[in-house]
Design a protein around this motif. Structure first.
Motif, PDB file in Angstrom:
ATOM      1  N   TRP A   1       9.714  -2.052 -12.637  1.00  9.86           N
ATOM      2  CA  TRP A   1       9.776  -0.668 -13.091  1.00  9.86           C
ATOM      3  C   TRP A   1       9.651   0.255 -11.876  1.00  9.86           C
ATOM      4  CZ3 TRP A   1       5.538   2.950 -14.962  1.00  9.86           C
ATOM      5  CH2 TRP A   1       6.075   4.044 -15.652  1.00  9.86           C
ATOM      6  N   PRO A   2      10.727   0.333 -11.089  1.00  9.64           N
ATOM      7  CA  PRO A   2      10.654   1.170  -9.881  1.00  9.64           C
ATOM      8  C   PRO A   2      10.506   2.645 -10.232  1.00  9.64           C
ATOM      9  CG  PRO A   2      12.911   0.468 -10.311  1.00  9.64           C
ATOM     10  CD  PRO A   2      12.039  -0.274 -11.276  1.00  9.64           C
ATOM     11  N   PRO A   3       9.790   3.408  -9.403  1.00  5.95           N
ATOM     12  CA  PRO A   3       9.178   3.026  -8.127  1.00  5.95           C
ATOM     13  C   PRO A   3       7.743   2.510  -8.258  1.00  5.95           C
ATOM     14  CG  PRO A   3       8.961   5.369  -8.427  1.00  5.95           C
ATOM     15  CD  PRO A   3       9.705   4.863  -9.636  1.00  5.95           C
ATOM     16  N   MET A   4       7.284   2.283  -9.490  1.00  8.25           N
ATOM     17  CA  MET A   4       5.915   1.782  -9.673  1.00  8.25           C
ATOM     18  C   MET A   4       5.785   0.354  -9.159  1.00  8.25           C
ATOM     19  SD  MET A   4       2.811   2.318 -10.653  1.00  8.25           S
ATOM     20  CE  MET A   4       2.984   3.893 -11.502  1.00  8.25           C
ATOM     21  N   SER A   5       6.724  -0.507  -9.557  1.00 13.42           N
ATOM     22  CA  SER A   5       6.682  -1.907  -9.147  1.00 13.42           C
ATOM     23  C   SER A   5       8.063  -2.513  -9.309  1.00 13.42           C
ATOM     24  CB  SER A   5       5.655  -2.676  -9.979  1.00 13.42           C
ATOM     25  OG  SER A   5       5.848  -2.432 -11.368  1.00 13.42           O
ATOM     26  N   PHE A   6       8.501  -3.244  -8.299  1.00 16.76           N
ATOM     27  CA  PHE A   6       9.804  -3.907  -8.343  1.00 16.76           C
ATOM     28  C   PHE A   6       9.884  -4.874  -7.169  1.00 16.76           C
ATOM     29  CE2 PHE A   6      10.131  -0.082  -5.833  1.00 16.76           C
ATOM     30  CZ  PHE A   6      11.038  -0.335  -4.814  1.00 16.76           C
ATOM     31  N   GLU A   7      10.954  -5.643  -7.109  1.00 13.69           N
ATOM     32  CA  GLU A   7      11.159  -6.575  -6.009  1.00 13.69           C
ATOM     33  C   GLU A   7      12.291  -6.088  -5.114  1.00 13.69           C
ATOM     34  OE1 GLU A   7       9.755 -11.010  -7.144  1.00 13.69           O
ATOM     35  OE2 GLU A   7      11.620 -10.376  -8.099  1.00 13.69           O
ATOM     36  N   GLN A   8      12.079  -6.181  -3.833  1.00  9.45           N
ATOM     37  CA  GLN A   8      13.099  -5.835  -2.846  1.00  9.45           C
ATOM     38  C   GLN A   8      13.271  -7.034  -1.921  1.00  9.45           C
ATOM     39  OE1 GLN A   8      12.374  -2.486   0.029  1.00  9.45           O
ATOM     40  NE2 GLN A   8      14.127  -1.603  -1.059  1.00  9.45           N
ATOM     41  N   ASP A   9      14.449  -7.635  -1.979  1.00  9.10           N
ATOM     42  CA  ASP A   9      14.703  -8.870  -1.226  1.00  9.10           C
ATOM     43  C   ASP A   9      13.670  -9.944  -1.569  1.00  9.10           C
ATOM     44  OD1 ASP A   9      16.872  -7.656   0.111  1.00  9.10           O
ATOM     45  OD2 ASP A   9      15.511  -6.815   1.612  1.00  9.10           O
ATOM     46  N   GLY A  10      13.304  -9.996  -2.849  1.00 12.62           N
ATOM     47  CA  GLY A  10      12.377 -11.012  -3.326  1.00 12.62           C
ATOM     48  C   GLY A  10      10.915 -10.730  -3.074  1.00 12.62           C
ATOM     49  N   VAL A  11      10.611  -9.574  -2.485  1.00 12.28           N
ATOM     50  CA  VAL A  11       9.227  -9.219  -2.164  1.00 12.28           C
ATOM     51  C   VAL A  11       8.774  -8.065  -3.062  1.00 12.28           C
ATOM     52  CG1 VAL A  11       7.646  -8.424  -0.374  1.00 12.28           C
ATOM     53  CG2 VAL A  11       9.551  -9.939   0.226  1.00 12.28           C
ATOM     54  N   PRO A  12       7.641  -8.206  -3.780  1.00 14.80           N
ATOM     55  CA  PRO A  12       7.152  -7.109  -4.616  1.00 14.80           C
ATOM     56  C   PRO A  12       6.813  -5.878  -3.781  1.00 14.80           C
ATOM     57  CG  PRO A  12       6.076  -9.166  -5.208  1.00 14.80           C
ATOM     58  CD  PRO A  12       6.827  -9.421  -3.935  1.00 14.80           C
ATOM     59  N   THR A  13       7.199  -4.709  -4.289  1.00 14.01           N
ATOM     60  CA  THR A  13       6.896  -3.457  -3.610  1.00 14.01           C
ATOM     61  C   THR A  13       6.776  -2.348  -4.654  1.00 14.01           C
ATOM     62  OG1 THR A  13       7.554  -1.993  -1.788  1.00 14.01           O
ATOM     63  CG2 THR A  13       9.319  -2.830  -3.198  1.00 14.01           C
ATOM     64  N   GLY A  14       6.557  -1.144  -4.193  1.00 13.64           N
ATOM     65  CA  GLY A  14       6.392  -0.010  -5.097  1.00 13.64           C
ATOM     66  C   GLY A  14       5.002   0.589  -4.984  1.00 13.64           C
ATOM     67  N   PHE A  15       4.817   1.746  -5.591  1.00 14.18           N
ATOM     68  CA  PHE A  15       3.514   2.415  -5.518  1.00 14.18           C
ATOM     69  C   PHE A  15       2.398   1.539  -6.065  1.00 14.18           C
ATOM     70  CE2 PHE A  15       0.302   4.778  -7.947  1.00 14.18           C
ATOM     71  CZ  PHE A  15      -0.362   5.402  -6.900  1.00 14.18           C
ATOM     72  N   GLY A  16       2.584   1.018  -7.284  1.00 15.76           N
ATOM     73  CA  GLY A  16       1.536   0.215  -7.902  1.00 15.76           C
ATOM     74  C   GLY A  16       1.231  -1.043  -7.121  1.00 15.76           C
ATOM     75  N   VAL A  17       2.271  -1.677  -6.591  1.00 18.00           N
ATOM     76  CA  VAL A  17       2.090  -2.897  -5.801  1.00 18.00           C
ATOM     77  C   VAL A  17       1.282  -2.603  -4.540  1.00 18.00           C
ATOM     78  CG1 VAL A  17       3.300  -4.622  -4.414  1.00 18.00           C
ATOM     79  CG2 VAL A  17       4.157  -4.035  -6.700  1.00 18.00           C
ATOM     80  N   GLU A  18       1.649  -1.526  -3.824  1.00 20.65           N
ATOM     81  CA  GLU A  18       0.912  -1.179  -2.603  1.00 20.65           C
ATOM     82  C   GLU A  18      -0.539  -0.825  -2.908  1.00 20.65           C
ATOM     83  OE1 GLU A  18       2.558   1.422   0.248  1.00 20.65           O
ATOM     84  OE2 GLU A  18       4.559   0.528   0.199  1.00 20.65           O
ATOM     85  N   LEU A  19      -0.757  -0.111  -4.021  1.00 19.59           N
ATOM     86  CA  LEU A  19      -2.121   0.256  -4.393  1.00 19.59           C
ATOM     87  C   LEU A  19      -2.953  -0.972  -4.732  1.00 19.59           C
ATOM     88  CD1 LEU A  19      -4.256   2.413  -5.092  1.00 19.59           C
ATOM     89  CD2 LEU A  19      -3.292   2.468  -7.404  1.00 19.59           C
ATOM     90  N   VAL A  20      -2.414  -1.853  -5.562  1.00 16.67           N
ATOM     91  CA  VAL A  20      -3.153  -3.051  -5.961  1.00 16.67           C
ATOM     92  C   VAL A  20      -3.430  -3.940  -4.754  1.00 16.67           C
ATOM     93  CG1 VAL A  20      -2.960  -5.219  -7.256  1.00 16.67           C
ATOM     94  CG2 VAL A  20      -2.436  -3.046  -8.372  1.00 16.67           C
ATOM     95  N   ASN A  21      -2.467  -4.083  -3.857  1.00 15.53           N
ATOM     96  CA  ASN A  21      -2.697  -4.884  -2.649  1.00 15.53           C
ATOM     97  C   ASN A  21      -3.784  -4.266  -1.765  1.00 15.53           C
ATOM     98  OD1 ASN A  21      -1.016  -7.091  -3.038  1.00 15.53           O
ATOM     99  ND2 ASN A  21       0.774  -6.037  -2.206  1.00 15.53           N
ATOM    100  N   MET A  22      -3.788  -2.936  -1.663  1.00 15.79           N
ATOM    101  CA  MET A  22      -4.806  -2.245  -0.888  1.00 15.79           C
ATOM    102  C   MET A  22      -6.201  -2.536  -1.458  1.00 15.79           C
ATOM    103  SD  MET A  22      -5.356   1.884  -0.560  1.00 15.79           S
ATOM    104  CE  MET A  22      -3.705   2.187   0.067  1.00 15.79           C
ATOM    105  N   LEU A  23      -6.318  -2.479  -2.772  1.00 17.49           N
ATOM    106  CA  LEU A  23      -7.608  -2.686  -3.413  1.00 17.49           C
ATOM    107  C   LEU A  23      -8.052  -4.144  -3.328  1.00 17.49           C
ATOM    108  CD1 LEU A  23      -7.134  -0.463  -6.607  1.00 17.49           C
ATOM    109  CD2 LEU A  23      -8.303   0.140  -4.483  1.00 17.49           C
ATOM    110  N   GLN A  24      -7.120  -5.067  -3.571  1.00 20.57           N
ATOM    111  CA  GLN A  24      -7.541  -6.472  -3.593  1.00 20.57           C
ATOM    112  C   GLN A  24      -7.962  -6.963  -2.216  1.00 20.57           C
ATOM    113  OE1 GLN A  24      -5.059  -9.798  -4.385  1.00 20.57           O
ATOM    114  NE2 GLN A  24      -3.166  -8.891  -3.581  1.00 20.57           N
ATOM    115  N   VAL A  25      -7.365  -6.449  -1.160  1.00 19.46           N
ATOM    116  CA  VAL A  25      -7.792  -6.827   0.186  1.00 19.46           C
ATOM    117  C   VAL A  25      -9.241  -6.397   0.417  1.00 19.46           C
ATOM    118  CG1 VAL A  25      -7.463  -6.352   2.639  1.00 19.46           C
ATOM    119  CG2 VAL A  25      -5.494  -6.892   1.211  1.00 19.46           C
TER     120      VAL A  25
END
Length: 265
Positions: A38-62
């Motif tokens: 559901w871009p730009p919240m979450s989607f795959e680009q060249d097989g890699v998850p990206t988007g606002f929600g993806v970046e936020l969740v990755n930031m928090l989980q780290v």
């Protein structure tokens, strides 16, 4: 006697240590991360998850010491996993009566308007929701909040797709007269199907919603609280606002902090 007392104390300390370790594990155990395309919240680009929600969740989980990969799935599948399996984080989702029984919500992480769109050259005029049934078929995607809102209001002429891109194409090819979609995603979805925003127009807003990170029932409350605490830190530091502007431009970020615990029977 002294040796026996020492052994007893050692065993007691060992049990306490194991019990404490179990508690920490319950709090910090990694959660499974599922989302939809559901871009730009979450989607795959060249097989890699990206988007606002993806970046936020990755930031928090780290920050929480977790390094789980994010699964980008069809919404119906992601929702099914999260509503039936403990220790799952589903994002991004709005709150509804049904979802309140299955999830604990933290956020909000975004706001969006659920809107009906028509082709730009369509003379359609919708002044109230009761006009929708007479207008023609509405394209929606499965288990979306827009589909639920329309069904709750008695709108039955729905063409249900598995992906929002399919609904967009159905509108562009005149297979449906209206397309129901959250405004945050419209531009990116149209770009994915090779269309421009000028090809469509908004004709009616169903609702304005807030979007959250949703933790499945059975996830430890301590885990939910720790994720919320990390989100609050990012909002206070300005990192959240900068990330929001990167993906959503001048739209104002939601800076308040809330937890909605799931309803119990």
């Amino acid at each position: 006697m002294l040796f026996a007392t020492y052994k007893h104390c050692y065993r007691l300390l060992l049990c306490m240590s194991l019990g404490y370790s179990g508690l920490v594990f319950a709090v910090t155990a990694p959660v499974r991360l599922v989302t939809e395309a559901w871009p730009p919240m979450s989607f795959e680009q060249d097989g890699v998850p990206t988007g606002f929600g993806v970046e936020l969740v990755n930031m928090l989980q780290v920050s929480l010491g977790q390094q789980q990969s994010i699964e980008v799935l069809p919404w119906a599948r992601a929702y099914s996993i999260a509503s039936t399996t403990p220790n799952v984080l589903l994002f991004a989702t709005s709150i509804s009566d049904e979802r309140e029984t299955h999830f604990d919500f933290i956020g909000p992480i975004a706001t969006s308007k659920i809107t009906l769109y028509a082709k730009a050259d369509d003379s359609i005029n919708i002044n109230q929701l009761s006009d929708v049934n007479a207008a023609g078929i509405v394209g929606v995607y499965r288990e979306s909040v827009g589909a639920q809102l329309l069904q709750q209001q008695g709108v039955n002429a729905l063409l249900v797709a598995s992906f929002p891109q399919q609904s967009a194409k159905q509108l562009l090819f005149s297979r449906v007269r209206l397309w129901c979609q959250a405004d945050l995603a419209v531009k990116h979805i149209l770009e994915e199907v090779g269309a421009k925003e000028s090809a469509i127009k908004p004709v009616y807003t169903l609702a304005e919603i807030r979007l959250y990170l949703a933790f499945s029932k059975g996830t430890p409350a301590e885990t939910v609280q720790r994720w919320q605490t990390e989100l609050e830190k990012r909002k206070e530091s300005g990192e959240f606002a900068r990330l929001y502007q990167k993906w959503f431009g001048t739209l104002p970020p939601p800076l308040e902090n809330q937890i909605f615990w799931h309803k119990t029977d």
